[in-house]
Scaffold this motif. Structure first.
Motif, mmCIF file in Angstrom:
data_model
loop_
_atom_site.group_PDB
_atom_site.id
_atom_site.type_symbol
_atom_site.label_atom_id
_atom_site.label_comp_id
_atom_site.label_asym_id
_atom_site.label_seq_id
_atom_site.Cartn_x
_atom_site.Cartn_y
_atom_site.Cartn_z
ATOM 1 N N ALA A 1 0.824 -1.065 -0.069
ATOM 2 C CA ALA A 1 0.036 0.095 0.017
ATOM 3 C C ALA A 1 0.919 1.391 -0.090
ATOM 4 C CB ALA A 1 -1.016 -0.073 1.136
ATOM 5 N N GLY A 2 1.506 1.550 -1.079
ATOM 6 C CA GLY A 2 2.417 2.582 -1.285
ATOM 7 C C GLY A 2 3.560 2.270 -0.482
ATOM 8 N N GLU A 3 4.157 2.979 0.349
ATOM 9 C CA GLU A 3 5.342 2.578 1.058
ATOM 10 C C GLU A 3 5.140 1.590 2.246
ATOM 11 O OE1 GLU A 3 6.770 6.338 2.272
ATOM 12 O OE2 GLU A 3 7.991 6.632 0.656
ATOM 13 N N ASN A 4 3.736 1.573 2.705
ATOM 14 C CA ASN A 4 3.394 0.622 3.631
ATOM 15 C C ASN A 4 2.956 -0.921 3.101
ATOM 16 O OD1 ASN A 4 3.665 2.761 5.199
ATOM 17 N ND2 ASN A 4 1.758 3.672 4.847
ATOM 18 N N LEU A 5 2.852 -1.465 4.310
ATOM 19 C CA LEU A 5 2.399 -2.975 3.801
ATOM 20 C C LEU A 5 1.318 -3.368 4.744
ATOM 21 C CD1 LEU A 5 5.837 -4.760 3.497
ATOM 22 C CD2 LEU A 5 4.331 -4.393 1.563
ATOM 23 N N PHE A 6 0.466 -4.305 4.017
ATOM 24 C CA PHE A 6 -0.622 -4.980 4.881
ATOM 25 C C PHE A 6 -0.148 -6.329 5.286
ATOM 26 C CE2 PHE A 6 -3.526 -1.713 3.446
ATOM 27 C CZ PHE A 6 -4.158 -1.111 4.664
ATOM 28 N N LEU A 7 -0.238 -6.712 6.610
ATOM 29 C CA LEU A 7 0.188 -8.129 6.913
ATOM 30 C C LEU A 7 -1.053 -8.911 7.314
ATOM 31 C CD1 LEU A 7 2.107 -10.416 7.805
ATOM 32 C CD2 LEU A 7 2.274 -9.116 9.847
ATOM 33 N N SER A 8 -1.408 -9.952 6.555
ATOM 34 C CA SER A 8 -2.714 -10.630 6.958
ATOM 35 C C SER A 8 -2.134 -11.830 7.887
ATOM 36 C CB SER A 8 -2.974 -11.704 5.683
ATOM 37 O OG SER A 8 -3.738 -10.647 4.630
ATOM 38 N N ILE A 9 -2.157 -11.307 9.154
ATOM 39 C CA ILE A 9 -1.561 -12.099 10.457
ATOM 40 C C ILE A 9 -2.534 -13.300 10.451
ATOM 41 C CG2 ILE A 9 -2.727 -10.576 12.037
ATOM 42 C CD1 ILE A 9 0.576 -12.326 12.281
ATOM 43 N N GLY A 10 -3.899 -13.122 10.208
ATOM 44 C CA GLY A 10 -4.552 -14.017 10.499
ATOM 45 C C GLY A 10 -4.583 -15.448 9.599
ATOM 46 N N LYS A 11 -3.496 -15.307 8.629
ATOM 47 C CA LYS A 11 -3.570 -16.451 7.769
ATOM 48 C C LYS A 11 -2.496 -17.426 8.527
ATOM 49 C CE LYS A 11 -4.522 -15.560 3.240
ATOM 50 N NZ LYS A 11 -5.010 -16.450 2.180
ATOM 51 N N PHE A 12 -2.055 -17.197 9.650
ATOM 52 C CA PHE A 12 -1.454 -18.013 10.405
ATOM 53 C C PHE A 12 -2.199 -18.785 11.554
ATOM 54 C CE2 PHE A 12 1.649 -15.071 8.599
ATOM 55 C CZ PHE A 12 2.624 -15.850 7.976
ATOM 56 N N SER A 13 -3.640 -18.187 11.638
ATOM 57 C CA SER A 13 -4.504 -19.257 12.405
ATOM 58 C C SER A 13 -4.601 -20.360 11.347
ATOM 59 C CB SER A 13 -5.727 -18.488 12.795
ATOM 60 O OG SER A 13 -6.180 -17.949 11.953
ATOM 61 N N LYS A 14 -5.255 -21.582 11.946
ATOM 62 C CA LYS A 14 -5.866 -22.652 11.243
ATOM 63 C C LYS A 14 -6.728 -22.116 10.251
ATOM 64 C CE LYS A 14 -6.423 -27.299 10.432
ATOM 65 N NZ LYS A 14 -7.008 -27.270 9.219
ATOM 66 N N ARG A 15 -6.462 -22.417 8.919
ATOM 67 C CA ARG A 15 -7.266 -22.055 7.719
ATOM 68 C C ARG A 15 -8.871 -22.338 7.966
ATOM 69 N NH1 ARG A 15 -9.287 -25.939 4.012
ATOM 70 N NH2 ARG A 15 -8.308 -28.058 4.442
ATOM 71 N N GLY A 16 -9.594 -21.618 7.355
ATOM 72 C CA GLY A 16 -10.896 -21.541 7.450
ATOM 73 C C GLY A 16 -11.770 -22.561 6.630
ATOM 74 N N ILE A 17 -12.821 -22.673 6.565
ATOM 75 C CA ILE A 17 -13.667 -23.575 5.899
ATOM 76 C C ILE A 17 -14.350 -23.095 4.847
ATOM 77 C CG2 ILE A 17 -15.447 -25.609 5.891
ATOM 78 C CD1 ILE A 17 -12.759 -26.309 7.644
ATOM 79 N N ASN A 18 -14.525 -23.615 3.706
ATOM 80 C CA ASN A 18 -14.932 -23.055 2.331
ATOM 81 C C ASN A 18 -16.683 -22.748 2.658
ATOM 82 O OD1 ASN A 18 -16.406 -22.531 0.156
ATOM 83 N ND2 ASN A 18 -14.942 -23.802 -1.158
#
Length: 732
Positions: free
Chosen positions: A610-627
């Motif tokens: 996001a320009g000079e910044n970054l978004f970190l999807s920290i939730g990706k490191f919890s157990k994956r969700g269900i479809n």
């Protein structure tokens, strides 16, 4: 005389053709049987209005099963014919029926009029267009493919259905026909006929016809209609049972379920009595009387089964086991039973695990496939030698049937119950990494039939398998996450600690042939396993060791690829790259029962610029969700979760000094009810930024009435998967 010779010649030609592979005559016979002179139900084109919105409707379905003796010669025929007429109503059904797959005909043993053992597959498919035109699908267009199955390649045939459109009717039949030489007591494969299908059924029939020297075990479970005796045929040489059913709604198989144990089903199995002077199996009490349907279980048959387990054939490793235990504890030693049981279990597990390696070095030495029957057989013989009280157990896995619905021998699994000085030991499983008292979830809390082996006249009793203890955490992960800003990726070091039944999800990925080879306790077991003649040819042994070293190195490289797939599945992070792997503990021994390993890996997916910044999807490191689509369907079966109950992942986040982390305060959350628990705990003390995700399923088995709560829990997990943090420059 000439006439008799001619008649015999015709019979010889006829029977030789019958024993060959698919022949044109049989195909013509079946085509006429199914498609000539159809009755009204096989002409139907209209569907009930209540099913107008379905993808497809089965207008008619007939299944015929029979076991009969061929005339004149001693050959048994077993046939299973299925005929369906299906109306296709939408594009999903067009896709589902655009291709059919069929088995491949094969012959086993001799092909002659005196002895034969063969299986043949036949099919026919035609399309009926809305205007009544019929299009026969040409089976010359079928394509042969192969799949690996039990160390061999198995062939099958696929055929496409061209020009299939909405509104079409598919009329097809599929036939499996087997022939057996009538020289033994035959136990035919058990059959489960499920009353419901993936699509509604207007009319269906099941017919079972058996020769007069046959037995029939049959039981309707979970609300399925009964198979009724039909005496209208008038042929005293066969006995017939029939089920007719109409207007049956669809019932799709759903995930997290035990369909065999819950769906309406008619279970049946045929047996053919042996010719004179042929030995009858010891467990013959498992079935009833000739030409009579039997729906319950005679427990005398269980006693007979226990005798087969005690036969020498099931104790192929017994001599090595007995020598090892006697050398360690002495003959008839006064030793705690648990010591002998545990040592015997690990010895047999290692014998089975290591034998393929050592047999390769022995230039074609024999190798026995191992299973629970052989383990229990060998251990029971040893326990009898030391006069240790024990029971052979027969259990029905939760996934196959309720105890009250037991019918087939193949529904029983064998185990061992040993009375020890402290508490009893229950052995219910065997694999390369198993423990003697670790009870599979399929057996926890079930009632087992127990046969006391030291008793002179044993009676079957019931024993409840204990539920077992759950650990505090089944999967605990500690990770340190570092940001590589220039390359827009995360560098991660993770240490996994996995315990209990959760290890089964990871063992096949983490533990390879190299681990088993390196961990072999040669000082403990070598004299009894490793040194069985392997050095007779030293040159061959050296060549084997050189090849083995290459194989083990390749196995370690392959493990990195398998680990990437596992991380992708576990977290839902696409294309992670594993750089390094270190095994800390295999978790295969009492000294340390937890599987522990360390990974160094990297991924760029959780980062978004996001320009000079970054978004970190920290939730990706919890157990994956269900479809989401899997959670939107109505639930008609109970819910059964496999694997771990509790997952904890603590992540320490490290970012460059010129950046700051925002949004941590929005992550903290807590949810808990009777069946589920989920936490996100944030810790910023000591100058570190730590996030801990915790998820717990408190029970692996829930009633279908809890489905809305299950959906709610996984919705929360999905929301957690989408949580983000902002990484930005300090002066922004």
């Amino acid at each position: 005389m000439v006439r008799k010779i001619l008649l015999v010649g015709i019979l010889l030609v006829s029977y030789c053709n019958a024993f060959g592979q698919k022949d044109t005559l049989r195909e013509i016979q079946l085509r006429k049987l199914f498609w000539d002179n159809p009755t009204e139900k096989w002409k139907a084109t209209d569907i009930p209005g209540k099913w107008d919105n379905e993808s497809a409707v089965i207008l008619a379905k007939e299944t015929n099963y029979w076991v009969k003796k061929q005339a004149i010669i001693s050959v048994l025929e077993e046939k299973y014919h299925t005929h369906k007429r299906i109306k296709v109503l939408d594009d999903n059904a067009v896709t589902a029926y655009s291709q059919f797959t069929f088995g491949e005909t094969e012959n086993r043993g001799y092909n002659s009029i005196f002895l034969s053992n063969s299986v043949s597959y036949y099919y026919g498919i035609k399309l009926i267009k809305p205007d009544g035109r019929e299009e026969l699908i040409d089976n010359s267009e079928e394509v042969r493919e192969e799949v690996s199955h039990r160390r061999s390649q198995v062939g099958y045939n696929k055929i496409a259905i061209p020009n299939l459109e909405k509104g079409d009717i598919i009329d097809f039949y599929y036939c499996v026909e087997k022939k057996f030489a009538m020289n033994a007591f035959y136990v035919f494969d058990p059959i489960r006929y499920f009353i419901n299908d993936n699509y509604p059924i207007v009319h269906q029939e099941l017919t079972v016809e058996l020769a007069r020297r046959c037995y029939l075990n049959c039981k309707s479970v979970n609300g399925a209609p009964e198979l009724q005796e039909d005496s209208t045929g008038g042929d005293k040489r066969v006995f017939t049972y029939r089920m007719i059913d109409q207007d049956r709604d669809k019932l799709e198989i759903q995930g997290w379920s035990y369909p065999y144990a819950e769906l309406p089903c008619i279970k049946f199995q045929a047996f053919n009595s042996a010719p004179a002077f042929t030995a009858v199996p010891a467990y013959a009490d498992f079935w009833g009387d000739l030409q009579k349907k039997k729906s319950d279980v005679n427990l005398k048959g269980v006693i007979g089964l226990s005798k087969t387990i005690q036969n020498p054939g099931y104790g192929v490793y017994y001599s090595s086991l007995k020598k090892y235990i006697k050398d360690k504890y002495g003959k008839k030693a006064m030793v705690k039973p648990e010591l002998i049981v545990n040592d015997a279990y690990f010895f047999l597990r290692e014998f089975w695990c290591q034998q393929p390696l050592f047999m390769e070095a022995q230039n074609g030495g024999s190798w026995y496939n191992f299973n629970m029957n052989k383990l229990v057989g060998a251990m029971s013989r040893l326990l009898r030698y030391y006069e240790i009280e024990h029971d052979i157990l027969f259990m029905v896995p939760k996934s196959l049937a309720k105890e009250s619905d037991l019918l087939f021998i193949d529904e029983l699994r064998v185990g061992l119950h040993v009375k020890c000085s402290d508490k009893p030991i229950f052995i219910t499983d065997l694999n390369l990494n198993s423990f003697p008292n670790l009870i599979s979830d399929y057996f926890r809390g079930v009632k087992a039939y127990a046969v006391p082996i030291l008793a002179e006249n044993p009676n079957v009793k019931e024993i409840e398998i204990p539920l077992g203890k759950r650990g505090k955490v089944d999967i605990d992960i500690q990770s340190e996450l570092s940001l590589d800003y220039e390359n827009s990726k995360l560098e991660i070091v993770s240490e996994f600690n996995i315990s209990g039944l959760a290890k089964q999800q990871w063992d096949s990925v983490v533990l390879n042939r190299a681990v088993y080879h390196r961990e072999f306790k040669s000082a403990e077991y070598g004299e009894y396993i490793e040194d069985r003649g392997k050095r007779k040819d030293l040159d061959a042994y050296r060549n084997f060791q050189e090849k083995l070293a290459i194989q083990l190195e390749e196995g370690d490289k392959l493990r990195l690829k398998k680990m990437e797939k596992q991380l992708e599945y576990f977290f839902g992070i696409n294309q992670p790259k594993v750089l390094e792997f270190e095994l800390i503990s295999s978790g295969r021994w009492f000294e340390n029962e937890d599987l522990k390993f360390r990974l160094k890996w990297e991924t760029g997916e959780p980062l978004v610029s996001a320009g000079e910044n970054l978004f970190l999807s920290i939730g990706k490191f919890s157990k994956r969700g269900i479809n989401k689509a899997d959670l939107e369907k109505d639930r008609h079966l109970d819910i059964h979760f496999d694997g771990s109950n509790t997952i904890s992942h603590e992540i320490k986040i490290k970012i460059p000094e010129t950046y700051k982390l925002s949004g941590l305060e929005n992550l903290s959350s807590h949810f808990e009810d009777e069946n589920f628990k989920m936490n996100c705990i944030v810790d910023t003390t000591a100058g570190d930024s730590k996030v801990r995700f915790e998820q717990e399923i408190k029970s692996n088995h829930l009633d279908k009435s809890e489905w809305n709560n299950v959906v709610s829990f996984f919705d929360r997990c999905k929301d957690m998967n989408e949580k983000q943090l902002l990484i930005q420059l300090e002066n922004n």
